[in-house]
Design an enzyme around this catalytic site. Structure first.
Site, PDB file in Angstrom:
ATOM      1  N   GLU A 172       0.837  -1.210   0.000  1.00 38.54           N
ATOM      2  CA  GLU A 172       0.000   0.000   0.000  1.00 38.54           C
ATOM      3  C   GLU A 172       0.869   1.256   0.000  1.00 38.54           C
ATOM      4  O   GLU A 172       0.803   2.095   0.908  1.00 38.54           O
ATOM      5  CB  GLU A 172      -0.948  -0.014   1.204  1.00 38.54           C
ATOM      6  N   GLU A 361      -5.428  -8.368  -1.225  1.00 37.00           N
ATOM      7  CA  GLU A 361      -6.095  -8.193   0.070  1.00 37.00           C
ATOM      8  C   GLU A 361      -7.547  -7.855  -0.179  1.00 37.00           C
ATOM      9  O   GLU A 361      -7.858  -6.984  -0.989  1.00 37.00           O
ATOM     10  CB  GLU A 361      -5.493  -7.040   0.885  1.00 37.00           C
TER      11      GLU A 361
END
Ligand code: BG6
Length: 462
Positions: A172, A361
């Site tokens: 991320e 995810e």
């Protein structure tokens, strides 16, 4: 016809600092995660002898991985996403020689996965770095970090070249805008200019790692990892639509650099108009040209954007502040549930980059209540995942190239934002609680058998 292609990878994703524990074992150095015992939005503390935090033991994956991997295999996983704790390999971050005990641990982990025919996908840096690099160098604000990261990346590429063929650089990577200490090792009150300069160094390091991976493991594939912060305009007012474009660009920008090999004009303009001139050298520009092989991303929720200040009450999500969508339900943690958003995001990324995508995810954090006999009927989790996977199937029909799906936290783990274990994502329950109590025993939830069937039928049971 099967909904998912035969080579589609199925599995789950975890991160070292959220599962391993063993925070001081086998020569591991302190990491940035170790000094945030209450999670990425909690305070940064000085660890003292005798204190303890939930993450110190986490779910003890460091010692229990053979048992956990056997359970993943029982569900039929073909892929497990893990991260390497950088501070196990270079405890302070600036050593010239790696820590052999740390390297040996991941050898054992990858060997165990191979025994079960589960392919590892490895994130080089998932929400942590050696604390020494923050204390002694000022984190990613310092250019020297590029070389320290590269030394670490080359070391693990060399070491695991025959065991790991799927790699990701920074988890991320766009999260630094919201949690600068976790992302780039800068204080939370750093200026925008300092944060973007640090981000630039990290993007250069990411590109150089991609190049090193291509050189050292020619048959590997290496991707980036974006927090897919999908935003919708709250209304069709042109101002809202344009502001939504800009907000989506605030995370797409990272993908643009990593997939297209240069800083996009809209971002240079934005920074310039705010009086921010970054130090981007010709050497940096050349480095950035090495682009990723595929794009990976997380997706949990979507949010809305409005230019109307009165409507702009911000609801805090994981790392993004988003205006709530009146058409969507929310999880117990206020994350808005939007399966169709996943199809939208997959199409958006495919249209933009035309590179293969990997959903690394996705999942629902929820409180589980074991019944008297120990069983856990987590139908809410099944429903969340089922609805999202149906949208993945739709995106495949749209022609989007998708390599696989690893749900977040296939086994309960410590949450990143607040370091709780009561926010559970797993198919496998771990007997541990927020106060640290519990036997760490593992048990199968109802969703375990649901996912097992999804994988066995290649998605046809959805
Ligand atoms: C992602 C992170 O942001 O979201 C994970 O990559 C994290 O590390 C996951 O655990 C879920 O967030 P949380 O705060 O519920 O753990």
């Amino acid at each position: 016809m099967k909904r998912f292609p035969d080579n589609f990878l199925w599995g789950g994703a975890v991160a070292a600092n959220q599962v391993e524990g063993a925070w001081q074992q086998d020569g591991k150095g302190l990491s940035t995660s170790d000094v945030q015992p209450q999670g990425i939005f909690g305070p940064i503390v000085q660890r003292t002898a005798g204190d303890s935090a939930l993450k110190d033991i986490a779910i003890d994956f460091y010692h229990r991985y053979p048992q956990d991997i056997a359970l993943f295999a029982e569900m039929g996983f073909s892929c497990l996403r893990v991260s390497i704790a950088w501070s196990r390999i270079f405890p302070q971050g600036d050593e010239t020689q790696p820590n052999e005990a740390g390297l040996a641990y991941y050898d054992r982990l990858f060997d165990e996965l191979a025994r079960h025919h589960i392919q590892p996908m490895v994130t080089l840096s998932h929400y942590e770095m050696p604390l020494g690099l923050v204390q002694n160098y000022g984190g990613w604000g310092n250019r020297q970090l590029i070389n320290f990261f590269l030394r670490y990346a080359r070391t693990v590429f060399q070491r695991y070249q025959h065991k790991v063929k799927l790699w990701l650089t920074f988890n991320e990577i766009n999260m630094s805008l919201h949690a600068p200490f976790t992302g780039v090792g800068l204080p939370g009150d750093s200026s925008k200019a300092a944060i973007y300069q640090a981000i630039h160094h990290q993007l250069v390091a990411s590109a150089l790692a991609v190049k090193a991976c291509h050189e050292i493991i020619p048959d590997a594939r290496i991707g980036n990892m974006l927090l897919g912060g999908l935003m919708y305009p709250l209304t069709c007012k042109p101002e809202d639509v344009f502001e939504t474009l800009q907000q989506n660009r605030s995370w797409q920008f990272f993908g643009d650099v990593q997939c297209r090999g240069a800083w996009p004009g809209y971002m240079l303009r934005q920074l310039h108009e705010q009086g921010i001139e970054l130090d981007i050298t010709d050497e940096d520009r050349a480095a950035l040209r090495e682009t990723v092989d595929f794009i990976s991303f997380s997706y949990y929720m979507s949010g809305c954007v409005t230019t109307d200040e009165a409507l702009n009450q911000q609801a805090r999500g994981n790392v993004l502040s988003m205006v709530p969508n009146p058409h969507l339900p929310s999880s117990e943690w206020g994350w808005q549930i939007d399966p169709i958003g996943l199809r939208t995001l997959l199409n958006m990324l495919w249209d933009r980059y035309q590179k293969p995508l990997f959903i690394v995810e996705n999942g629902l954090g929820a409180k589980d209540c074991p019944q008297a006999d120990g069983t856990i009927e987590d139908d809410y989790r099944i429903s969340y995942l089922n609805d999202h996977l149906l949208q993945v199937a739709e995106a495949l029909k749209d022609g989007v190239e998708i390599m696989g799906y690893t749900s977040w936290g296939p086994i309960d783990l410590i949450s990143a934002s607040k370091a709780e274990i009561s926010k559970r994502y797993g198919f496998i329950y771990v007997d541990r609680h927020d106060d640290g109590a519990g036997s760490l025993t593992r048990s199968r939830k109802k969703s375990f058998f649901w996912y097992q069937r999804v994988i066995a039928t290649q998605g046809d049971s959805l």
